[in-house]
Structure formats: structure tokens, C-alpha cells
Design a protein around this motif. Sequence first.
Motif, PDB file in Angstrom:
ATOM      1  N   GLY A  81      44.142  59.401  56.756  1.00 25.20           N
ATOM      2  CA  GLY A  81      44.250  57.955  56.915  1.00 25.20           C
ATOM      3  C   GLY A  81      42.934  57.225  56.870  1.00 25.20           C
ATOM      4  O   GLY A  81      42.909  55.994  56.928  1.00 25.20           O
ATOM      5  N   ALA A  82      41.815  57.964  56.730  1.00 27.03           N
ATOM      6  CA  ALA A  82      40.500  57.321  56.743  1.00 27.03           C
ATOM      7  C   ALA A  82      40.187  56.594  55.456  1.00 27.03           C
ATOM      8  O   ALA A  82      39.381  55.653  55.452  1.00 27.03           O
ATOM      9  CB  ALA A  82      39.413  58.343  57.032  1.00 27.03           C
ATOM     10  N   GLU A  83      40.789  57.037  54.335  1.00 23.66           N
ATOM     11  CA  GLU A  83      40.446  56.410  53.061  1.00 23.66           C
ATOM     12  C   GLU A  83      41.639  56.380  52.127  1.00 23.66           C
ATOM     13  O   GLU A  83      42.607  57.147  52.271  1.00 23.66           O
ATOM     14  CB  GLU A  83      39.268  57.128  52.387  1.00 23.66           C
ATOM     15  CG  GLU A  83      39.524  58.563  52.014  1.00 23.66           C
ATOM     16  CD  GLU A  83      38.285  59.231  51.420  1.00 23.66           C
ATOM     17  OE1 GLU A  83      37.164  58.940  51.865  1.00 23.66           O
ATOM     18  OE2 GLU A  83      38.457  60.047  50.505  1.00 23.66           O
ATOM     19  N   ALA A  84      41.558  55.464  51.176  1.00 23.30           N
ATOM     20  CA  ALA A  84      42.551  55.354  50.110  1.00 23.30           C
ATOM     21  C   ALA A  84      41.775  55.075  48.827  1.00 23.30           C
ATOM     22  O   ALA A  84      41.329  53.955  48.582  1.00 23.30           O
ATOM     23  CB  ALA A  84      43.555  54.239  50.396  1.00 23.30           C
ATOM     24  N   ASN A  85      41.604  56.114  48.013  1.00 24.40           N
ATOM     25  CA  ASN A  85      40.708  56.014  46.865  1.00 24.40           C
ATOM     26  C   ASN A  85      41.183  55.039  45.802  1.00 24.40           C
ATOM     27  O   ASN A  85      40.375  54.523  45.029  1.00 24.40           O
ATOM     28  CB  ASN A  85      40.482  57.396  46.262  1.00 24.40           C
ATOM     29  CG  ASN A  85      39.361  58.146  46.942  1.00 24.40           C
ATOM     30  OD1 ASN A  85      38.202  58.039  46.558  1.00 24.40           O
ATOM     31  ND2 ASN A  85      39.698  58.891  47.998  1.00 24.40           N
ATOM     32  N   ALA A  86      42.477  54.754  45.737  1.00 21.54           N
ATOM     33  CA  ALA A  86      42.970  53.821  44.726  1.00 21.54           C
ATOM     34  C   ALA A  86      42.381  52.424  44.899  1.00 21.54           C
ATOM     35  O   ALA A  86      42.285  51.660  43.926  1.00 21.54           O
ATOM     36  CB  ALA A  86      44.499  53.756  44.763  1.00 21.54           C
ATOM     37  N   TYR A  87      41.962  52.084  46.117  1.00 23.65           N
ATOM     38  CA  TYR A  87      41.362  50.769  46.336  1.00 23.65           C
ATOM     39  C   TYR A  87      40.052  50.609  45.571  1.00 23.65           C
ATOM     40  O   TYR A  87      39.611  49.490  45.321  1.00 23.65           O
ATOM     41  CB  TYR A  87      41.119  50.542  47.830  1.00 23.65           C
ATOM     42  CG  TYR A  87      42.341  50.041  48.579  1.00 23.65           C
ATOM     43  CD1 TYR A  87      42.539  48.684  48.782  1.00 23.65           C
ATOM     44  CD2 TYR A  87      43.287  50.925  49.085  1.00 23.65           C
ATOM     45  CE1 TYR A  87      43.654  48.214  49.473  1.00 23.65           C
ATOM     46  CE2 TYR A  87      44.407  50.478  49.774  1.00 23.65           C
ATOM     47  CZ  TYR A  87      44.584  49.120  49.967  1.00 23.65           C
ATOM     48  OH  TYR A  87      45.684  48.666  50.639  1.00 23.65           O
ATOM     49  N   SER A 313      37.551  52.494  52.273  1.00 25.98           N
ATOM     50  CA  SER A 313      37.640  52.724  53.712  1.00 25.98           C
ATOM     51  C   SER A 313      38.843  51.995  54.290  1.00 25.98           C
ATOM     52  O   SER A 313      39.061  50.809  54.020  1.00 25.98           O
ATOM     53  CB  SER A 313      36.368  52.253  54.412  1.00 25.98           C
ATOM     54  OG  SER A 313      35.222  52.942  53.908  1.00 25.98           O
ATOM     55  N   MET A 314      39.594  52.684  55.099  1.00 26.56           N
ATOM     56  CA  MET A 314      40.787  52.098  55.708  1.00 26.56           C
ATOM     57  C   MET A 314      40.494  51.626  57.130  1.00 26.56           C
ATOM     58  O   MET A 314      39.573  52.117  57.781  1.00 26.56           O
ATOM     59  CB  MET A 314      41.912  53.131  55.722  1.00 26.56           C
ATOM     60  CG  MET A 314      42.328  53.606  54.328  1.00 26.56           C
ATOM     61  SD  MET A 314      42.921  52.266  53.257  1.00 26.56           S
ATOM     62  CE  MET A 314      44.489  51.900  54.030  1.00 26.56           C
TER      63      MET A 314
END
Length: 314
Positions: A81-87, A313-314
Motif C-alpha cells: 500500500g506504500a506505492e502505486a506505480n501507475a501514478y 507515493s500513497m
Amino acid sequence: MIPTIDLDPWLTGTPAQQATTAAAVDAALREAGFLLVTGHGVSSAERRTVREAAREFFALPAPVKQRYCVSVGGRGWLAQGAEANAYAEGTPSPPDLKESWTVGADAPVGDAAIDAFWFQPNRWPSAEAPALQSVVEPYLARMRALSDEILRLLGAALGQGPSFFTDHTRHPTYTLNINWYPGVSVVGAPEPGQFRIGPHTDFGTVTLLDREPGLGGLQIDIPGEGWVDAPFVPDALTVNIGDLMARWTGDRWRSGRHRVLPPPADAPEEDLMSLVFFYECDPHTRVSPVAGPVAYEAVDSSEYLRSKLEAISM
């Protein structure tokens, strides 16, 4: 589609053999931004011991791992849940289905503002996973040396000379992510549009990947073909170029777009681990195109990379 390049002729061959290897690399990177390399000298035993030590850490209870929790760009444990690379490419998505242990360049340059982010001290769970530091530190050094050798090959492939890129890696930034992709009993059932790593391109110069094959594994976006399963060759490393390299070459070589599929429905407990080494350049390198069809504006490497890390970064 994605060729396998033997590095041995580049490392030990005649000038003619080196030129042939450089031409093959140029052709491969024009197509998809990816290639496989053999003859790199990194043994399967080295990679296996890194995985074994990392699995010891990832198997710890969450409250123990939480002691080493960091945000994107830090040194330590990145929780699910720390990151979402699609962003990074402007696509909203659920968080990526993975955990990571992250280390990187830690020798300070003497500038407090640069050192505070780009050369943070690495952290080690010495009590809980005592083997991790002893196997990861030499692996990190091996990947840095190999990345410089690949950059020398890329300089020749671009027609700029072997030192063109390594002139900018005298004190570079780099990161090793040990990515753990567990099954649904750990991460839960994937949401619509959720991946182990969402679609993106990497941010730096070159990425060196040691991966395990799996049904929920790496896919590459091939122009004109769409998403295809990445080829797997035992003992080969996957190499792809990132955004800074694409900009440097004016898109002569495209940044390789890719994703990692979620746990598959027919193998929901599939468990994979990847060793991902992201190589960059010296802080605040001015990157502007020297070839290719796209006349990108010059960017400051540190500012560009920082913006991308903040985006995921989430």
C-alpha cells in the motif's frame, strides 16, 4: 522480440566483436527498450542467497517489520500500500500488491541537502534477519559495477563513446528494491485494475532485474503488439532503460513500459521475488538529448526523479 545479448564479446572480444554487440543492443532498445543479458558474471548462488535472506525478513510478523517502515525513497521496508506505480504515468490505480526492502547509495557527497535524501544511510534488521546485510551489500556493489559496464556499452551503441554516460556516474544515485509478491492469503484478492506493480516506465538510466518466472509475472508493452509476457532465460538478467536514458537519446531508445500481473486466479498463492536495481547518475546531472527524433527540454536529474517518486507515493 526481446533479444538475449551475451556480454562476453563486449567485455573480452575484439573491437569488431564489441561493435557487433553494440549494434545489436542499439537495435533491441529501439524496438522495446528491453533486452536480456548473459555473460554478466553474477552467479545464481549470489542471487539465491539474497532471496533467502530477504525471505527471512518478509516472513517476520508485521509489527516487527513496522519498525523498519519507510516511505517511497527511504531505506528500509515499504509495506503493501506504500506505492502505486501507475501514478507515475498519470493513471490512478489501487496500491501495488507487494512489499519491498529498499537499500541504495549511502556514501555522502558532503552536501547536506543532497545527502539527506539521495544518500541516506541504509538500515539493516541485524537482530531479526542477520544475514541480510552481509549478502545484500556485495550484491549492491556488483550491480553498480555491472550497470557502469552496461552504460559503457550503451555509450558505444549510441555512437558517443564508452565513457559518455559513465562520465556522469562518478558518485551516482541508485536503489535496490527486493520486491516480494506474495499470494492472496497475504495481499487479499486484487481489486479491479490492481497489479503487483501497475503499468509504468522506470525513471532512471538503466534497470537491472533478476526475476522469477510466474503466471502473475512481468509483462512488457510492445509497440504495435500490446502487453506480452516477458521472456525468461535462466541466469539472464533483464535490462530496460528508464526515462532519463530515453530523454538523453531523444527517444531513439524508448523507456520500456511494463507491469507485474496480480496473483493469478488459477494459482492464487503464487509467491515470487524480484531483485530490482535502479541506476541513475550523479545528483543534479543536466540531461538533454544528443540523438533521436524528440527534442526534449533539458531536465535536472534529481528534480525529475524526485517528482516521479512523489507521484507514486500513497
